[in-house]
Design an enzyme around this catalytic site. Sequence first.
Site, short mmCIF file in Angstrom:
data_model
loop_
_atom_site.label_atom_id
_atom_site.label_comp_id
_atom_site.label_asym_id
_atom_site.label_seq_id
_atom_site.Cartn_x
_atom_site.Cartn_y
_atom_site.Cartn_z
NE ARG A 47 58.72 28.39 -49.76
CZ ARG A 47 57.95 27.27 -49.66
NH1 ARG A 47 57.08 26.78 -49.33
NH2 ARG A 47 56.34 28.76 -48.63
CB THR A 48 63.92 30.47 -45.64
OG1 THR A 48 63.32 30.61 -46.88
CG2 THR A 48 65.37 30.61 -45.53
CE LYS A 76 60.57 40.79 -23.23
NZ LYS A 76 62.37 39.85 -22.37
NE ARG A 97 62.49 35.29 -44.96
CZ ARG A 97 61.73 33.98 -45.84
NH1 ARG A 97 60.63 33.60 -45.49
NH2 ARG A 97 62.37 33.76 -46.63
CG HIS A 125 65.09 34.96 -50.08
ND1 HIS A 125 66.18 33.68 -49.27
CD2 HIS A 125 63.92 34.53 -50.08
CE1 HIS A 125 65.20 32.99 -48.77
NE2 HIS A 125 63.72 33.30 -49.19
N1 CP Z 1 61.08 30.63 -50.52
C1 CP Z 1 60.72 31.36 -49.11
O1 CP Z 1 62.05 32.17 -48.97
O2 CP Z 1 60.03 30.72 -48.80
P1 CP Z 1 59.89 31.16 -47.05
O3 CP Z 1 59.08 32.67 -47.29
O4 CP Z 1 58.53 29.88 -46.93
O5 CP Z 1 60.61 30.72 -46.34
#
Ligand code: CP
Length: 299
Positions: A47-48, A76, A97, A125
């Site tokens: 999603r993100t 590396k 991320r 998040h």
């Molecule tokens: N909600 C969420 O962070 O989903 P993903 O891990 O798929 O990005």
Amino acid sequence: MSPLDFTVEELENLFSLANDIEHNMDKYAQKCVGKKLATCFYEPSTRTRLSFESAMLNLGGSVIGFSDANSSSASKGESVSDTIRVISCFADICAMRHPKEGAPMVAASKSSIPVINAGDGGHQHPTQTLTDLLTIRSLKGEIKDFTIGLCGDLKFGRTVHSLINALVRYPNIKFVFISPPELKVPDYIISDLNEKNIEYKEVISLDEVMSELDFLYMTRVQRERFFNEEDYVRLKDFYILDSHKMELAKKDMLVLHPLPRVNEISVDVDDDPRAAYFKQVQYGVYVRMALILTLLELV
Ligand code: CP
């Protein structure tokens, strides 16, 4: 970037923009022509990452990036600080991320472009929280005067930590934390709630509190953050929301989930009009479009 980097008023502007985008997509289709988003994902995501990419493409911009640390020079030994300096030469904005808590913040401190935290370890998040807040605001009209139950892995679930952090700034929000004792909300969050005199309670039984809730925020048990598989297996199906449990809930309670789900919401709940978790995904695109426009100062 964290939701707390924005005042409540700035968040309102962001959400108003997101709702305008929702209803007038064409108006925004060229806003980012010539701009590039880099998605630097050192951890898996559906999603993100894809909603960030979709958001930038909807705005007429382009996308570069990697979705696996092993396909980047991190494999590396390159540091996040060096990587972001390099990415700054290629892109106008970055969504990152990382499994290490604080890594996107370190990157932001070395970067000449905006760096958005797209999830850092078990910490925060923020853009999921923006998604959650926009969903609540859009479906209920305002963010105030409700009781929210957060259920499942409240220890490792970073979306929970970010959401509590953000919701404490809104009026008359009551929290019900529903978890097994091993997966309780971290102490630092409880201390913060106590300091701010925010009403909350911690329970184990979902059934016991179901009828009190205006929102139920379900979460997955975060297998990737457990130290041993045995504990994960013991706890993973502690809560399963199904249509029978939904009978205990208010007629207008909404079920949210950041997704992905594993077993914690039975698919028989998906057709219940109170299931809002797929709508939530769609709001994630609108709010990320609004965020990109805001951070690039294009509004
Ligand atoms: N909600 C969420 O962070 O989903 P993903 O891990 O798929 O990005």
